[in-house]
Write a protein that holds these residues in place. Structure first.
Motif, PDB file in Angstrom:
ATOM      1  N   LEU A 176      -1.640  -0.122 -10.527  1.00 53.77           N
ATOM      2  CA  LEU A 176      -2.061   0.366  -9.758  1.00 53.77           C
ATOM      3  C   LEU A 176      -3.358  -0.207  -9.136  1.00 53.77           C
ATOM      4  N   THR A 177      -3.646  -0.658  -7.767  1.00 57.23           N
ATOM      5  CA  THR A 177      -4.190  -1.629  -7.421  1.00 57.23           C
ATOM      6  C   THR A 177      -5.675  -0.615  -7.015  1.00 57.23           C
ATOM      7  N   LEU A 178      -6.791   0.155  -7.881  1.00 53.20           N
ATOM      8  CA  LEU A 178      -7.027   1.123  -7.183  1.00 53.20           C
ATOM      9  C   LEU A 178      -8.498   0.341  -6.382  1.00 53.20           C
ATOM     10  N   CYS A 179      -9.149   1.687  -5.426  1.00 54.17           N
ATOM     11  CA  CYS A 179     -10.485   1.082  -4.817  1.00 54.17           C
ATOM     12  C   CYS A 179     -11.217   2.548  -4.858  1.00 54.17           C
ATOM     13  N   PRO A 180     -11.951   2.676  -5.766  1.00 55.69           N
ATOM     14  CA  PRO A 180     -12.625   4.224  -5.877  1.00 55.69           C
ATOM     15  C   PRO A 180     -13.931   4.321  -4.320  1.00 55.69           C
ATOM     16  N   LEU A 181     -14.346   3.022  -4.252  1.00 53.10           N
ATOM     17  CA  LEU A 181     -15.557   3.235  -2.837  1.00 53.10           C
ATOM     18  C   LEU A 181     -14.522   3.457  -1.244  1.00 53.10           C
ATOM     19  N   SER A 182     -13.382   2.648  -1.761  1.00 48.46           N
ATOM     20  CA  SER A 182     -12.708   2.953  -0.689  1.00 48.46           C
ATOM     21  C   SER A 182     -12.353   3.967  -0.234  1.00 48.46           C
ATOM     22  N   ASN A 183     -12.359   5.128  -1.217  1.00 52.92           N
ATOM     23  CA  ASN A 183     -11.471   6.258  -1.510  1.00 52.92           C
ATOM     24  C   ASN A 183     -12.443   7.116  -0.992  1.00 52.92           C
ATOM     25  N   VAL A 184     -13.508   7.135  -1.306  1.00 49.27           N
ATOM     26  CA  VAL A 184     -13.853   7.892  -0.703  1.00 49.27           C
ATOM     27  C   VAL A 184     -14.576   8.282   0.506  1.00 49.27           C
ATOM     28  N   THR A 214       6.643  -4.820  -7.252  1.00 50.64           N
ATOM     29  CA  THR A 214       6.037  -4.482  -8.356  1.00 50.64           C
ATOM     30  C   THR A 214       4.669  -4.294  -8.684  1.00 50.64           C
ATOM     31  N   ARG A 215       3.824  -4.178  -8.058  1.00 51.78           N
ATOM     32  CA  ARG A 215       2.233  -3.035  -7.711  1.00 51.78           C
ATOM     33  C   ARG A 215       2.969  -2.045  -6.269  1.00 51.78           C
ATOM     34  N   ILE A 216       2.024  -1.517  -6.857  1.00 50.02           N
ATOM     35  CA  ILE A 216       1.264  -0.278  -6.167  1.00 50.02           C
ATOM     36  C   ILE A 216      -0.014  -0.409  -5.540  1.00 50.02           C
ATOM     37  N   ASP A 217      -0.348  -0.457  -4.411  1.00 51.83           N
ATOM     38  CA  ASP A 217      -1.699  -0.497  -3.453  1.00 51.83           C
ATOM     39  C   ASP A 217      -2.452   1.052  -3.296  1.00 51.83           C
ATOM     40  N   HIS A 218      -3.107   1.167  -4.052  1.00 46.70           N
ATOM     41  CA  HIS A 218      -3.764   2.344  -3.793  1.00 46.70           C
ATOM     42  C   HIS A 218      -2.937   3.295  -5.327  1.00 46.70           C
ATOM     43  N   GLY A 219      -2.506   3.809  -4.480  1.00 44.62           N
ATOM     44  CA  GLY A 219      -0.998   4.673  -5.404  1.00 44.62           C
ATOM     45  C   GLY A 219      -1.881   6.540  -6.008  1.00 44.62           C
ATOM     46  N   HIS A 225       1.095  -1.081  -0.047  1.00 39.03           N
ATOM     47  CA  HIS A 225       0.395   0.153  -0.267  1.00 39.03           C
ATOM     48  C   HIS A 225       0.703   1.356   0.352  1.00 39.03           C
ATOM     49  N   ALA A 226       0.496   1.543  -0.990  1.00 35.95           N
ATOM     50  CA  ALA A 226       1.303   3.614  -0.853  1.00 35.95           C
ATOM     51  C   ALA A 226       0.481   4.151  -1.658  1.00 35.95           C
ATOM     52  N   GLY A 227       0.523   5.599  -1.402  1.00 26.41           N
ATOM     53  CA  GLY A 227      -0.416   6.542  -1.711  1.00 26.41           C
ATOM     54  C   GLY A 227      -1.441   6.914  -2.178  1.00 26.41           C
ATOM     55  N   GLU A 228      -1.629   6.208  -0.424  1.00 32.28           N
ATOM     56  CA  GLU A 228      -3.385   6.402  -0.032  1.00 32.28           C
ATOM     57  C   GLU A 228      -3.540   8.069   0.434  1.00 32.28           C
ATOM     58  N   GLU A 229      -2.885   7.960   1.970  1.00 40.41           N
ATOM     59  CA  GLU A 229      -2.938   8.955   2.351  1.00 40.41           C
ATOM     60  C   GLU A 229      -1.455   9.381   2.295  1.00 40.41           C
ATOM     61  N   GLY A 230      -0.455   8.935   2.112  1.00 37.98           N
ATOM     62  CA  GLY A 230       0.861   9.627   1.422  1.00 37.98           C
ATOM     63  C   GLY A 230       1.295  10.356   0.006  1.00 37.98           C
ATOM     64  N   GLY A 231       2.489  10.775   0.423  1.00 37.53           N
ATOM     65  CA  GLY A 231       2.787  11.407  -0.943  1.00 37.53           C
ATOM     66  C   GLY A 231       3.341  10.310  -2.398  1.00 37.53           C
ATOM     67  N   PRO A 232       3.936  11.368  -3.302  1.00 33.26           N
ATOM     68  CA  PRO A 232       4.099  10.141  -4.225  1.00 33.26           C
ATOM     69  C   PRO A 232       5.593   9.718  -4.024  1.00 33.26           C
ATOM     70  N   GLU A 233       6.242   9.915  -3.258  1.00 31.98           N
ATOM     71  CA  GLU A 233       7.503   9.920  -2.599  1.00 31.98           C
ATOM     72  C   GLU A 233       7.548   8.459  -1.466  1.00 31.98           C
ATOM     73  N   TYR A 234       6.448   7.802  -1.288  1.00 32.06           N
ATOM     74  CA  TYR A 234       5.849   6.786  -0.674  1.00 32.06           C
ATOM     75  C   TYR A 234       5.843   5.436  -1.598  1.00 32.06           C
ATOM     76  N   ILE A 235       5.244   5.467  -3.367  1.00 33.21           N
ATOM     77  CA  ILE A 235       5.549   5.030  -4.670  1.00 33.21           C
ATOM     78  C   ILE A 235       6.913   4.878  -4.986  1.00 33.21           C
ATOM     79  N   THR A 236       7.503   5.623  -4.691  1.00 32.84           N
ATOM     80  CA  THR A 236       8.983   5.742  -5.257  1.00 32.84           C
ATOM     81  C   THR A 236       9.946   4.798  -4.125  1.00 32.84           C
ATOM     82  N   GLN A 237       9.862   4.601  -3.640  1.00 38.61           N
ATOM     83  CA  GLN A 237      10.340   4.488  -1.704  1.00 38.61           C
ATOM     84  C   GLN A 237      10.122   2.897  -2.205  1.00 38.61           C
TER      85      GLN A 237
END
Ligand code: HPA
Ligand code: ZN
Length: 335
Positions: A250-258, A225-230, A205-217
């Motif tokens: 990116l494994t998106l979760c639209p209802l979760s994000n709302v 090899t994948r990013i959950d949320h992102g 999981h990265a880039g749900e509440e954290g910034g893009p630097e969490y994805i880079t890390q």
């Protein structure tokens, strides 16, 4: 209606669903009673009241508070089996062909439940789903970011046998995002890469509440090899271009994000930008019992907001198949 049928029939792969997040309030209360688990004094008293509270999460941590109380009613192997089996039945009804499901071993071992109780219960359900529903499945263990790294290392070591037996297939990272950057878990991911066999799947999981630097890390240090949320990838063009170039889904979760107030409405998700830049993504349910919808509901809400044409839906379905941790023969079968 016609579109609903089309989306239901579209072969779907789920990559982001926490089995503990499929615990419906209707099951939570009877399990608490059966297992003699005392819920906190201020916990809602009925499924109806609990649903209302679930409609009002303030953020990720507010949800997680309820998520950990909820999983506390799971005690026996049968509980874990029942939970996963009812998810697989729903997934089948929604048109899922392949499901990669998360679970949180530390959420159970911390309460004195043996890891084998959890893994065996989930695996029995997964085997039944393969045999009776024709769904292929993978189990992904996640480490909890709010717990100390040495605890994560111990959990990984305890899980080694399950990887070797082929009962667990991947490693993920979840729970509170801020202030626990992915880089803290570098040692855990290199341990998994070295000890769990070369086809172990790595995600986080990265880039749900954290910034893009969490994805880079997550890409540079965890070698995922994948990013959950992102979701927050859109804040950095270089990160977007990298995801496209390296074919990181990116494994998106639209209802979760709302529900967790990552966005106010699904329409705000930068979906058109991901499509334009060529960032692959899949559509998933995250914690469907908490967020008010399973995978098909998430497909439907994406359609209502973005009105994809059939061509685009075909492309999204293909992202999901290609991004799955399955053999090329299985991919061909689903395509
Ligand atoms: N984010 C982080 N941790 C989680 C989530 C999530 O969406 N769901 C369950 N644990
Ligand atoms: Zn999640």
């Amino acid at each position: 209606k016609e579109m609903h049928n089309f989306l239901k029939e579209l072969p779907k792969c789920e990559h982001h669903v926490h089995l503990e997040g499929t615990l419906e309030p209707d099951l939570l209360f009877p399990l608490a009673k059966r297992n003699k688990i005392e819920l906190p004094a201020d916990f809602p008293k009925t499924p109806e009241e609990l649903h209302i509270r679930y409609d009002n999460f303030e953020n990720l941590d507010d949800f997680l508070h309820f998520y950990y109380i909820g999983m506390g009613v799971l005690i026996t192997e049968q509980d874990f089996f029942d939970l996963a089996w009812s998810y697989f039945v729903k997934a089948k009804n929604d048109g899922v062909w392949h499901a990669e499901t998360f679970f949180d071993p530390q959420g159970h071992t911390e309460r004195g439940i043996k890891m084998e109780t959890v893994v065996n219960g989930f695996n029995r359900a997964a085997e039944k789903a393969q045999a009776e529903l024709g769904i292929s499945t993978k189990l992904i263990m996640c480490l909890l970011k709010h717990l100390p790294v040495p605890n994560g290392m111990e959990t990984l070591k305890a899980a080694t046998g399950f990887y070797k037996q082929g009962l667990i297939h991947g490693l993920g990272l979840d729970s509170s995002e801020l202030p626990f950057p992915p880089k803290l878990f570098t040692e855990c991911y290199s341990y998994a890469a070295e000890n769990f066999g070369e086809d172990v799947g790595l995600t986080a999981h990265a880039g749900e509440e954290g910034g893009p630097e969490y994805i880079t890390q997550t890409l540079d240090l965890l070698k995922a090899t994948r990013i959950d949320h992102g979701v927050n990838s859109y804040k950095d063009d270089a990160v977007m271009e990298r995801l496209a170039r390296e074919n990181v889904m990116l494994t998106l979760c639209p209802l979760s994000n709302v529900k967790l107030q990552v966005v106010e409405d699904v329409a705000e998700l930068p979906v058109m930008k991901w499509l334009e830049v060529g960032v692959p993504f899949s559509i998933n349910s995250d914690d469907p019992a908490y967020f008010g919808g399973y995978i098909l509901d998430n497909y439907v809400v994406m359609h209502t907001r973005f009105g994809f044409d059939l061509n685009t839906w075909g492309k999204i379905a293909k992202f999901g198949v290609d991004g799955s941790w399955i053999s090329s023969e299985r991919k061909k079968k689903i395509h």
